[in-house]
Write an enzyme that holds these catalytic residues in place. Structure first.
Site, PDB file in Angstrom:
ATOM      1  N   HIS A  99      82.016  68.490   3.006  1.00  0.00           N
ATOM      2  CA  HIS A  99      82.060  67.026   2.898  1.00  0.00           C
ATOM      3  C   HIS A  99      81.006  66.573   1.876  1.00  0.00           C
ATOM      4  CE1 HIS A  99      81.938  62.796   3.832  1.00  0.00           C
ATOM      5  NE2 HIS A  99      83.037  62.949   4.565  1.00  0.00           N
ATOM      6  N   GLU A 148      88.519  63.764  -1.494  1.00  0.00           N
ATOM      7  CA  GLU A 148      87.803  62.561  -1.072  1.00  0.00           C
ATOM      8  C   GLU A 148      86.887  62.068  -2.194  1.00  0.00           C
ATOM      9  OE1 GLU A 148      87.619  62.699   3.688  1.00  0.00           O
ATOM     10  OE2 GLU A 148      85.705  63.033   2.685  1.00  0.00           O
TER      11      GLU A 148
HETATM   12  P1  PGA Z   1      85.980  56.757   5.767  1.00  0.00           P
HETATM   13  O1  PGA Z   1      85.427  58.250   5.724  1.00  0.00           O
HETATM   14  O2  PGA Z   1      87.382  56.798   6.307  1.00  0.00           O
HETATM   15  O3  PGA Z   1      85.044  56.031   6.690  1.00  0.00           O
HETATM   16  O4  PGA Z   1      85.965  56.229   4.371  1.00  0.00           O
HETATM   17  C1  PGA Z   1      86.233  59.311   5.294  1.00  0.00           C
HETATM   18  C2  PGA Z   1      85.449  60.583   5.234  1.00  0.00           C
HETATM   19  O5  PGA Z   1      84.272  60.562   4.865  1.00  0.00           O
HETATM   20  O6  PGA Z   1      85.983  61.659   5.585  1.00  0.00           O
END
Ligand code: PGA
Length: 223
Positions: A99, A148
């Protein structure tokens, strides 16, 4: 029908009482509206709650999988503070690795992340490997990747579905062993279908929207 994966990421949130309340409400909601067959839903809880979530899910046969949010790059042994794959495996079938918050706040490097993937795979835990662009290296053996973009996380400004689709295509082209690409970053019940409806996006990773069962299961059903 193509499978759709929904990976809820609670991040560093919830204590025991809050997790219990979430699970009780989830049980109630799922008894009213079961999750559609082609959807695989994973709840990634903090380490302190994995045992609780795992027990509740199996005791009440909820159609949810349990995931961790991180894993040690080492095996068991003298690594104070780390939780190794063997320990995670007792409770979780999936683990988020890489992440952007781990890379940014905890200095996790591509080399370290590749070790984490090895550890997870050696114990039969499915890694959900997160990248910020199509240029991030993806370790061998990873079949599920989450795209992401940092600017979309927790901001209420998701990437455009068109861009997410283009990145997903590039990731699959560059890494032929990747079967599934998911999108994460400000996914909500309202916008989820614009991502899961795309040919090359196989699911989503909601953070904020996974924190209440109402918003999470609305998202699951709309996906
Ligand atoms: P969010 O987070 O949906 O709050 O934007 C997504 C993530 O960090 O996996």
């Amino acid at each position: 029908m193509k499978p759709i994966f929904i990976i809820g990421n609670w991040k560093s949130n919830k204590e025991t009482s809050e997790a219990n309340a979430w699970l009780a409400e989830a049980k109630q909601l799922l008894s009213q509206t079961p999750i559609e067959k082609q959807k695989e839903v994973v709840v990634c809880a903090p380490f302190t709650l994995l045992s609780l979530v795992c027990s509740f899910v199996s005791e009440h046969t909820l159609s949810l999988h349990v995931g961790a949010q991180d894993i040690s790059p080492f095996t068991n042994g003298a690594y104070t503070g780390e939780i190794c794959a063997k320990q995670v495996k007792e409770f979780a079938t999936h683990v988020i690795i890489g992440h952007s918050e781990r890379r940014r706040f905890f200095g996790e490097t591509d080399t370290m992340l590749a070790e984490k993937v090895k550890q997870a795979l050696a114990q039969g835990i499915a890694p959900i490997y997160l990248v910020q662009s199509e240029n991030d290296p993806i370790p061998q053996g990873v079949t599920m990747v989450g795209y992401e973009p940092v600017g979309a996380i927790g901001t209420g400004h998701p990437d455009s579905p068109k861009n997410a689709e283009e990145i997903a295509i590039k990731i699959k082209e560059k890494n032929p062993y990747v079967d599934y690409v998911l999108y994460g970053g400000s996914v909500t019940a309202e916008n989820v279908a614009s991502f899961t409806g795309l040919a090359h996006i196989n699911g989503v990773i909601p953070g904020g929207a996974s924190l209440t069962p109402d918003s999470f299961f609305a998202l699951v059903h709309n996906a």
